[in-house]
Design a protein around this motif. Structure first.
Motif, PDB file in Angstrom:
ATOM      1  N   LYS B 246       0.826  -1.220   0.000  1.00 32.14           N
ATOM      2  CA  LYS B 246       0.000   0.000   0.000  1.00 32.14           C
ATOM      3  C   LYS B 246       0.858   1.267   0.000  1.00 32.14           C
ATOM      4  O   LYS B 246       0.367   2.340  -0.318  1.00 32.14           O
ATOM      5  CB  LYS B 246      -0.957  -0.002   1.195  1.00 32.14           C
ATOM      6  N   LYS B 248       3.428   1.663  -1.964  1.00 28.52           N
ATOM      7  CA  LYS B 248       4.170   1.763  -3.211  1.00 28.52           C
ATOM      8  C   LYS B 248       3.901   3.078  -3.942  1.00 28.52           C
ATOM      9  O   LYS B 248       4.838   3.781  -4.336  1.00 28.52           O
ATOM     10  CB  LYS B 248       3.837   0.584  -4.125  1.00 28.52           C
ATOM     11  N   ALA B 249       2.624   3.417  -4.101  1.00 37.31           N
ATOM     12  CA  ALA B 249       2.293   4.623  -4.869  1.00 37.31           C
ATOM     13  C   ALA B 249       2.933   5.856  -4.234  1.00 37.31           C
ATOM     14  O   ALA B 249       3.516   6.699  -4.926  1.00 37.31           O
ATOM     15  CB  ALA B 249       0.776   4.781  -4.942  1.00 37.31           C
ATOM     16  N   ARG B 300      -5.413  -5.043  -7.988  1.00 37.01           N
ATOM     17  CA  ARG B 300      -5.474  -3.583  -7.856  1.00 37.01           C
ATOM     18  C   ARG B 300      -5.830  -3.147  -6.444  1.00 37.01           C
ATOM     19  O   ARG B 300      -5.184  -2.275  -5.880  1.00 37.01           O
ATOM     20  CB  ARG B 300      -6.507  -3.013  -8.853  1.00 37.01           C
ATOM     21  N   ALA B 301      -6.862  -3.795  -5.850  1.00 35.70           N
ATOM     22  CA  ALA B 301      -7.395  -3.258  -4.592  1.00 35.70           C
ATOM     23  C   ALA B 301      -6.714  -3.819  -3.341  1.00 35.70           C
ATOM     24  O   ALA B 301      -6.636  -3.146  -2.327  1.00 35.70           O
ATOM     25  CB  ALA B 301      -8.893  -3.519  -4.523  1.00 35.70           C
ATOM     26  N   PHE B 304      -2.433  -3.357  -4.464  1.00 35.16           N
ATOM     27  CA  PHE B 304      -2.024  -2.045  -4.976  1.00 35.16           C
ATOM     28  C   PHE B 304      -1.147  -2.155  -6.233  1.00 35.16           C
ATOM     29  O   PHE B 304      -0.113  -1.507  -6.359  1.00 35.16           O
ATOM     30  CB  PHE B 304      -1.341  -1.234  -3.879  1.00 35.16           C
ATOM     31  N   SER B 305      -1.574  -3.066  -7.105  1.00 38.62           N
ATOM     32  CA  SER B 305      -0.901  -3.285  -8.390  1.00 38.62           C
ATOM     33  C   SER B 305       0.533  -3.772  -8.271  1.00 38.62           C
ATOM     34  O   SER B 305       1.332  -3.609  -9.185  1.00 38.62           O
ATOM     35  CB  SER B 305      -0.959  -2.021  -9.262  1.00 38.62           C
ATOM     36  N   GLU B 360      -3.119  -7.415   3.553  1.00 34.44           N
ATOM     37  CA  GLU B 360      -3.448  -7.817   2.181  1.00 34.44           C
ATOM     38  C   GLU B 360      -4.367  -9.040   2.179  1.00 34.44           C
ATOM     39  O   GLU B 360      -5.234  -9.164   1.319  1.00 34.44           O
ATOM     40  CB  GLU B 360      -2.171  -8.141   1.392  1.00 34.44           C
ATOM     41  N   ARG B 363      -7.922  -7.860   3.077  1.00 38.04           N
ATOM     42  CA  ARG B 363      -8.551  -7.177   1.940  1.00 38.04           C
ATOM     43  C   ARG B 363      -8.935  -8.167   0.848  1.00 38.04           C
ATOM     44  O   ARG B 363     -10.008  -8.090   0.260  1.00 38.04           O
ATOM     45  CB  ARG B 363      -7.609  -6.099   1.377  1.00 38.04           C
TER      46      ARG B 363
END
Lengths: 317, 504
Positions: B246, B248-249, B300-301, B304-305, B360, B363
């Motif tokens: 999460k 990473k972005a 993706r969710a 987080f890719s 993860e 989720r």
């Protein structure tokens, strides 16, 4: 007096016995044991059984308890299976960090709570009072892990004055120690300051409406002298009692704060020990903390007896 | 390069390479010196190299110990303490030890130490994760001070990779291995303060003179991921192990922190484990579950890719992967139909366990719950504390569905047999299929790469049709590094090469 002391000593022994049974039972009620943690997810049942045997975990519970008590009575708390060190050595090592953290947190709490509580009581109903009461409510409501992380992100990272986590001892590098302790101590202190200021406010309100305050004012004493010398002193008694009780909350708070700030104290020692199912450490910490609590209360009681003749009389009756 | 299985030819080639002194170096590190502060999510548990079981503990093991072989960047086994080897027949290896390699205690390594170390690991049995890596070893015989013969029970394709983890240690230090371990690695043990750090310092007599690296490494536990990331941003940590996806972005935009992903690709993967008991012993119920697996959404969710979605046990770029192995499509109507055929026209209720230790998982569980509901699969999510989770799943096989991460070696045998083999340690669902066992056995013993690849193609097919468990995607271990770290190589398993960290 002697009989009173003797009674308290008996009480102490009984409390410690009960605590020892509870902690011993509780750690074994948590699912999983040292063997499952040590061998990880891929362990075979045979290996688990063998390790349990080596660790003595396959014996009946009462036998394990008896062995542990016998050890403890000799001053031996066993050995941590993770670090192979004695729990006492580990506690001795981590206690200074926790004391440093709680000490500063306590000081911060007092520094916030006293002016806030006194000012709020002096001007009840004013915008100042409402602001302080509102902030106190906020202080009680904020989860400490959230506040801690926010402080790391908003203060430590933005200003660069404080490292985001870590510990330095006040005896080795006081400057660095202050910088590392500031944020966790503030987080912990805010949580304590909030209820304290509210207690102080209500205590002060009671006292300020007392007859002797009116007398003090009537005889022409300055407002400062009335509030600080006459009112605050008398309002302090219940606050001190609350403070003593809040030490428990403070110790509990360190479990969360030490985790967020990677603080090497008793709270993290215990939490890691629970994750690792390191029975020897959990048992030693809980037993010693309980003993410390009982002893502090005991000391306070003895102090009361000495301070307040009414208690002594009751005890002798 | 990735298309290389381990044939006898390769082995000889590698052995010959090793004979040219110094040719083993994957890359020479230029900058060096200074202290490297590495953050780890929880405290080091075990420092005895033969008992290390968690990936976190492995970092300290890597610093202090060597084995006969090591991996190059493409995960091929190459010489380490053994400078070369011969394979007189499919079941025998003769290793030639490097001359003059010293332990941290000053003594030189002898062939008898190899025997002792291997036997110590094997004797630990289930207590040591590495014992299963040496399952093919029949006996170890020192031939002289510098030569040792290892006899195998059967031909073993993954053997040279498996012994990568058999740390060679001096017998005279046995009682210290759990407290003050001694090895031949680039770093020697300095101290361990529980919950504070494990400290190792550069070993002056390290056998490899062609590398320069940090003067010391300090491994400190930072349990809260957000705190660890803040430490990277503030520069109070140089590296952090296993930064959650999460972040990473956020970190990709950060000028002073860089994330390193496993190279050439990650082999770890996320897997939904299935307990093979009613109602999940019915293959149609399992196929229905596979049909409501929305990999794109999970990717993706929940992740987080980060990573590569896929249903076969092998990442796309792995040599054992066959491109024509296709995943079942996400199809709720088909899942519903399968449930009906299995005798559950009104749907079915199942419990899915996941540990918040890795958010993860939780989720992913929530995504499954939402995606499966319309197909008539009602999933009840149980979030459980990690140690309890491990006990429930692996200790007592007490679960219906559970999300787990599979951390396996690069060799396709390692990625599959420990998870899908009957009674395998990573198979808590107790899946058992004679055909699968047969294929796994064949894949392990086959030394010709093309034939091996065909076997793993069939294994991947079986994983998709029989659904022993459901793979979602790879799970790359992310290493966060500050600008002080100029370069870093993280291998397929998410382990950094401590000799290839370039400091600025």
């Amino acid at each position: 007096m002697k009989r009173y002391l003797a009674e308290r000593v008996v009480q102490l022994v009984v409390v410690l016995f009960v605590v020892s049974v509870i902690v011993f039972g509780l750690v074994r009620l948590i699912p999983g044991d040292p063997a499952t943690v040590q061998l990880g997810s891929e362990a075979t049942p045979q290996a688990l059984a063998a390790l349990r045997h080596d660790l003595g975990l396959d014996r009946p519970l009462w036998v394990q308890y008896g062995l542990w008590v016998r050890q403890v009575l000799r001053g031996d708390f066993g050995q941590s299976w993770v670090s192979k060190q004695s729990p006492l050595a580990l506690i001795r090592r981590f206690l200074p960090a926790t004391l440093q953290l709680t000490g500063l947190a306590f000081a911060i709490a007092l520094l916030i709570a006293f002016p806030a509580g006194v000012l709020a009581a002096r001007y009840p109903g004013s915008w100042l009072d409402r602001a302080i009461t509102g902030l106190a409510l906020l202080g009680v409501s904020l989860p400490s892990f959230w506040l801690g992380i926010m402080l790391i992100l908003a203060v430590a990272l933005r200003t660069g004055w404080f490292p985001p986590s870590g510990y330095a001892s006040v005896w080795e590098d006081p400057g660095l120690a202050l910088r590392t302790t500031a944020l966790p101590a503030f987080t912990l202190g805010v949580g304590l300051a909030a209820p304290l200021s509210r207690f102080l406010r209500s205590g002060m309100l009671d006292v300020l409406s007392a007859e002797y305050i009116r007398t003090a004012r009537a005889k022409g004493l300055g407002e400062r002298a009335v509030v600080v010398r006459h009112a605050l002193k008398n309002a302090l008694l219940p606050v001190v009692t609350v403070l003593a009780l809040q030490i428990g909350t403070l110790v509990g708070g360190t479990f969360v704060i030490e985790q967020v700030f990677a603080w090497p104290g008793i709270g993290r020692l215990s939490l890691t020990a629970i994750q690792h199912r390191d029975y020897a450490i959990i048992q030693a910490v809980v037993l010693l903390v309980a003993a410390a609590f009982v002893l502090i209360n005991f000391a306070v009681d003895v102090l009361y007896v000495w301070l307040d003749p009414r208690i002594r009389l009751e005890a002798e009756r | 390069m990735a298309e290389s299985g381990l044939t006898r030819r390769d082995v000889l080639k590698i052995g010959a390479l090793g004979a040219v002194a110094g040719a083993v170096a994957p890359a020479v590190v230029r900058a060096a010196g200074g202290s490297l502060r590495i953050g780890i999510p929880s405290d080091i548990q075990q420092i005895d190299p033969h008992l290390v079981s968690s990936a976190i503990d492995y970092t300290s093991m890597e610093a202090m110990f060597d084995s006969l072989t090591t991996f190059d960047r493409a995960m091929n086994p190459v010489p380490a303490l053994a400078e070369k080897w011969e394979q007189p027949d499919a079941r025998t290896y003769v290793f030639h030890l490097r001359r003059g390699v010293k332990y941290h205690n000053g003594r030189e390594v002898k062939a008898a130490d190899v025997k002792w170390s291997f036997e110590r690991i094997i004797a630990f049995g289930g207590k040591s994760k590495w014992a299963s890596y040496l399952a093919d070893v029949a006996s170890v015989e020192p031939l002289d001070d510098l030569r040792v013969r290892i006899n195998l029970k059967n031909p073993s394709a993954p053997f040279l990779s498996s012994i990568r983890y058999a740390a060679i240690v001096p017998p005279e230090e046995e009682k210290n291995l759990g407290t003050r371990p001694v090895g031949t690695g680039p770093f020697r043990f300095v101290e361990r303060v529980p919950n504070v750090h494990v400290k190792v310092a550069r070993f002056g007599d390290y056998w490899r003179k062609d590398v320069r690296y940090a003067d010391e490494i300090v491994l400190s536990p930072v349990p809260e991921a957000q705190t660890a990331v803040a430490n990277l941003q503030a520069g109070t940590l140089d590296l952090h192990y296993n930064v959650p996806p999460k972040f990473k972005a956020e970190l990709d935009k950060s000028p002073n922190v860089r994330l390193y992903e496993p190279q050439p690709f990650a082999t770890n993967y996320m897997l939904m484990l299935i307990r093979h008991a009613p109602p999940l012993d019915n293959v149609k119920v399992r196929q229905a579950l596979a049909g409501v697996t929305n990999r794109e959404l999970i990717h993706r969710a929940a992740m987080f890719s980060v990573g590569e979605p896929g249903c076969s046990p092998f990442p796309r770029a792995h040599w054992a992967h066959s491109a024509d192995v296709a995943c079942p499509t996400f199809d709720r109507a088909r899942a519903k139909q399968l449930l009906k055929e299995a005798g559950y026209p009104d749907g079915i209720e199942l419990t899915l366990k996941a540990s918040p230790q890795y958010p993860e998982f939780v989720r992913t569980a929530e995504i499954y719950e939402a995606q499966a509901r319309e197909a008539g699969i009602r999933l009840k999510i149980q979030a459980i504390e990690w140690a309890t989770y491990v006990k429930d799943l692996y200790g007592e096989n007490n679960f219906q569905l559970g999300l787990s991460a599979v951390v396996r070696e690069f060799d396709p045998d390692a990625m599959t047999s420990g998870v899908f083999g009957t009674k395998a340690s990573g198979n808590p669902g107790l899946y058992s299929s004679p055909r699968m066992d047969e294929l796994l056995r064949m894949g392990r013993a086959e030394l010709v790469p093309e034939k091996r690849k065909a076997i793993y193609r069939e294994i991947a097919q079986l994983v998709i049709t029989e659904v022993p468990a459901i793979r979602q995607q790879t799970w790359p271990v992310l290493w966060g590094a500050t600008a002080k770290v100029k370069s870093l190589h993280v291998n397929a398993l998410g382990r950094p090469n401590l000799l290839e960290i370039e400091l600025g």
